[in-house]
Scaffold this motif. Structure first.
Motif, PDB file in Angstrom:
ATOM      1  N   VAL A  12       0.825  -1.211   0.000  1.00 29.58           N
ATOM      2  CA  VAL A  12       0.000   0.000   0.000  1.00 29.58           C
ATOM      3  C   VAL A  12       0.857   1.259   0.000  1.00 29.58           C
ATOM      4  O   VAL A  12       0.639   2.181  -0.794  1.00 29.58           O
ATOM      5  N   ALA A  13       1.835   1.310   0.878  1.00 26.67           N
ATOM      6  CA  ALA A  13       2.616   2.534   1.055  1.00 26.67           C
ATOM      7  C   ALA A  13       3.524   2.817  -0.131  1.00 26.67           C
ATOM      8  O   ALA A  13       3.592   3.951  -0.615  1.00 26.67           O
ATOM      9  N   PHE A  14       4.224   1.801  -0.610  1.00 29.41           N
ATOM     10  CA  PHE A  14       5.192   2.045  -1.675  1.00 29.41           C
ATOM     11  C   PHE A  14       4.547   2.430  -3.004  1.00 29.41           C
ATOM     12  O   PHE A  14       5.058   3.312  -3.693  1.00 29.41           O
ATOM     13  N   PRO A  15       3.439   1.799  -3.410  1.00 31.62           N
ATOM     14  CA  PRO A  15       2.777   2.307  -4.623  1.00 31.62           C
ATOM     15  C   PRO A  15       2.329   3.760  -4.488  1.00 31.62           C
ATOM     16  O   PRO A  15       2.456   4.542  -5.429  1.00 31.62           O
ATOM     17  N   LYS A  16       1.796   4.120  -3.304  1.00 31.70           N
ATOM     18  CA  LYS A  16       1.397   5.514  -3.094  1.00 31.70           C
ATOM     19  C   LYS A  16       2.603   6.442  -3.151  1.00 31.70           C
ATOM     20  O   LYS A  16       2.536   7.532  -3.728  1.00 31.70           O
ATOM     21  N   MET A  17       3.705   6.009  -2.553  1.00 31.07           N
ATOM     22  CA  MET A  17       4.919   6.819  -2.582  1.00 31.07           C
ATOM     23  C   MET A  17       5.432   6.972  -4.009  1.00 31.07           C
ATOM     24  O   MET A  17       5.856   8.057  -4.429  1.00 31.07           O
ATOM     25  N   PHE A  18       5.365   5.890  -4.776  1.00 42.56           N
ATOM     26  CA  PHE A  18       5.818   5.939  -6.164  1.00 42.56           C
ATOM     27  C   PHE A  18       4.950   6.899  -6.981  1.00 42.56           C
ATOM     28  O   PHE A  18       5.460   7.702  -7.765  1.00 42.56           O
ATOM     29  N   ARG A  19       3.620   6.817  -6.790  1.00 41.26           N
ATOM     30  CA  ARG A  19       2.722   7.729  -7.511  1.00 41.26           C
ATOM     31  C   ARG A  19       2.968   9.176  -7.109  1.00 41.26           C
ATOM     32  O   ARG A  19       2.886  10.085  -7.940  1.00 41.26           O
ATOM     33  N   TRP A  20       3.279   9.399  -5.842  1.00 40.99           N
ATOM     34  CA  TRP A  20       3.568  10.754  -5.365  1.00 40.99           C
ATOM     35  C   TRP A  20       4.831  11.305  -6.022  1.00 40.99           C
ATOM     36  O   TRP A  20       4.871  12.463  -6.453  1.00 40.99           O
ATOM     37  N   ILE A  21       5.856  10.467  -6.137  1.00 44.15           N
ATOM     38  CA  ILE A  21       7.103  10.901  -6.777  1.00 44.15           C
ATOM     39  C   ILE A  21       6.862  11.207  -8.253  1.00 44.15           C
ATOM     40  O   ILE A  21       7.339  12.215  -8.787  1.00 44.15           O
ATOM     41  N   VAL A  22       6.104  10.334  -8.927  1.00 38.11           N
ATOM     42  CA  VAL A  22       5.800  10.560 -10.346  1.00 38.11           C
ATOM     43  C   VAL A  22       5.007  11.847 -10.525  1.00 38.11           C
ATOM     44  O   VAL A  22       5.244  12.623 -11.459  1.00 38.11           O
ATOM     45  N   LYS A  23       4.066  12.104  -9.626  1.00 39.79           N
ATOM     46  CA  LYS A  23       3.251  13.318  -9.705  1.00 39.79           C
ATOM     47  C   LYS A  23       4.113  14.564  -9.560  1.00 39.79           C
ATOM     48  O   LYS A  23       3.937  15.555 -10.281  1.00 39.79           O
ATOM     49  N   ILE A  24       5.067  14.518  -8.629  1.00 46.47           N
ATOM     50  CA  ILE A  24       5.963  15.660  -8.431  1.00 46.47           C
ATOM     51  C   ILE A  24       6.824  15.883  -9.672  1.00 46.47           C
ATOM     52  O   ILE A  24       7.044  17.019 -10.106  1.00 46.47           O
ATOM     53  N   CYS A  25       7.304  14.790 -10.266  1.00 47.91           N
ATOM     54  CA  CYS A  25       8.154  14.910 -11.460  1.00 47.91           C
ATOM     55  C   CYS A  25       7.373  15.450 -12.656  1.00 47.91           C
ATOM     56  O   CYS A  25       7.941  16.104 -13.529  1.00 47.91           O
ATOM     57  N   LYS A  26       6.063  15.191 -12.695  1.00 48.54           N
ATOM     58  CA  LYS A  26       5.259  15.640 -13.829  1.00 48.54           C
ATOM     59  C   LYS A  26       4.840  17.097 -13.714  1.00 48.54           C
ATOM     60  O   LYS A  26       4.468  17.710 -14.718  1.00 48.54           O
ATOM     61  N   LYS A  27       4.882  17.667 -12.508  1.00 46.72           N
ATOM     62  CA  LYS A  27       4.370  19.020 -12.304  1.00 46.72           C
ATOM     63  C   LYS A  27       5.028  20.062 -13.199  1.00 46.72           C
ATOM     64  O   LYS A  27       4.337  20.869 -13.822  1.00 46.72           O
ATOM     65  N   PRO A  28       6.373  20.115 -13.307  1.00 45.79           N
ATOM     66  CA  PRO A  28       6.974  21.146 -14.173  1.00 45.79           C
ATOM     67  C   PRO A  28       6.530  21.031 -15.619  1.00 45.79           C
ATOM     68  O   PRO A  28       6.246  22.028 -16.271  1.00 45.79           O
ATOM     69  N   PHE A  29       6.429  19.791 -16.141  1.00 46.80           N
ATOM     70  CA  PHE A  29       6.029  19.601 -17.527  1.00 46.80           C
ATOM     71  C   PHE A  29       4.558  19.945 -17.718  1.00 46.80           C
ATOM     72  O   PHE A  29       4.166  20.480 -18.745  1.00 46.80           O
ATOM     73  N   HIS A  30       3.745  19.643 -16.693  1.00 46.65           N
ATOM     74  CA  HIS A  30       2.318  19.959 -16.784  1.00 46.65           C
ATOM     75  C   HIS A  30       2.106  21.460 -16.823  1.00 46.65           C
ATOM     76  O   HIS A  30       1.329  21.973 -17.611  1.00 46.65           O
ATOM     77  N   ARG A  31       2.847  22.192 -15.982  1.00 44.86           N
ATOM     78  CA  ARG A  31       2.727  23.647 -15.978  1.00 44.86           C
ATOM     79  C   ARG A  31       3.168  24.229 -17.302  1.00 44.86           C
ATOM     80  O   ARG A  31       2.575  25.155 -17.831  1.00 44.86           O
ATOM     81  N   LYS A  32       4.228  23.665 -17.869  1.00 46.00           N
ATOM     82  CA  LYS A  32       4.722  24.161 -19.151  1.00 46.00           C
ATOM     83  C   LYS A  32       3.698  23.936 -20.240  1.00 46.00           C
ATOM     84  O   LYS A  32       3.467  24.783 -21.096  1.00 46.00           O
ATOM     85  N   ALA A  33       3.054  22.753 -20.215  1.00 53.58           N
ATOM     86  CA  ALA A  33       2.054  22.457 -21.235  1.00 53.58           C
ATOM     87  C   ALA A  33       0.849  23.364 -21.099  1.00 53.58           C
ATOM     88  O   ALA A  33       0.276  23.835 -22.077  1.00 53.58           O
ATOM     89  N   VAL A  34       0.434  23.660 -19.840  1.00 58.67           N
ATOM     90  CA  VAL A  34      -0.725  24.517 -19.616  1.00 58.67           C
ATOM     91  C   VAL A  34      -0.447  25.938 -20.041  1.00 58.67           C
ATOM     92  O   VAL A  34      -1.261  26.620 -20.645  1.00 58.67           O
ATOM     93  N   SER A  35       0.786  26.423 -19.705  1.00 59.87           N
ATOM     94  CA  SER A  35       1.134  27.784 -20.069  1.00 59.87           C
ATOM     95  C   SER A  35       1.278  27.943 -21.569  1.00 59.87           C
ATOM     96  O   SER A  35       1.043  28.978 -22.116  1.00 59.87           O
TER      97      SER A  35
END
Length: 209
Positions: free
Chosen positions: A186-209
């Motif tokens: 339970v914990a490690f999949p959530k942690m992995f998804r959290w890390i992936v989400k953080i890594c995607k944030k800069p690219f998501h902001r760039k795409a939105v802008s």
């Protein structure tokens, strides 16, 4: 003469040249007027050569050939060359700036990423160690339980003590194994998804802008 009149006359003068060359010339002079601004259109039209002369120069350059048979490029005002040069300088500055930022931010990002991976890996190893320890505790409990059974006929109090201790250790060990395994899934999949989400944030902001 305003912009519309100038461009209309120029277009009519360029009807007998290739479409691609005509579009290039018209686009250039339209951009030229755009850069000057609507309030300066008549001034620009007055400063430029007449549409007939501009068309004649363009035609001469298109159809004028050198001895090798190669077509010369059309000659436009010097601002075009300056504009192209400025564009190259802008591209060069962007590349240099990007390399500079990468040289500073790259090691920081890499260090943070390696730190996060080290923490996750250490947590995973620690969790596995706890699972193994809990499993060993359950095995010890089973051994004590069996040892207590063998002592019933010899020493009843000691046998009950061993049996009770074994049951307690087995229960604690099994509960620990179940909880830790569940935590692992339970914990490690959530942690992995959290890390992936953080890594995607800069690219998501760039795409939105």
């Amino acid at each position: 003469m305003n912009r519309v009149e100038y461009m209309t006359r120029l277009a009519s003068m360029l009807q007998d040249i290739p479409v691609e060359e005509r579009q290039e010339a018209m686009k250039y002079y339209n951009d030229y007027f755009d850069e000057a601004g609507e309030e300066n259109e008549e001034k620009v039209a007055a400063e430029l050569d007449s549409p007939e002369k501009v068309a004649a120069v363009i035609k001469a350059e298109i159809y004028g050939r050198n001895n090798t048979g190669e077509t010369k490029a059309p000659v436009y005002p010097a601002e075009k060359e300056e504009k192209d040069t400025n564009n190259w300088w802008k591209i060069l500055l962007i590349i240099v700036g990007g390399l500079f930022v990468l040289s500073i931010a790259g090691p920081i990002v890499l260090g943070v990423a390696l730190t996060v991976l080290a923490v996750v890996f250490s947590g995973f190893i620690a969790l596995i160690a706890f699972v193994i320890a809990a499993g060993c505790l359950a095995i010890v409990g089973i051994a004590l339980f069996i040892g207590g059974l063998t002592q019933i006929a010899v020493a009843l109090p000691e046998a009950f003590t061993l049996i009770g201790s074994g049951m307690i250790l087995f229960a604690v060990g099994m509960v620990g194994v179940v909880l830790l395994v569940q935590l692992c899934f339970v914990a490690f999949p959530k942690m992995f998804r959290w890390i992936v989400k953080i890594c995607k944030k800069p690219f998501h902001r760039k795409a939105v802008s």
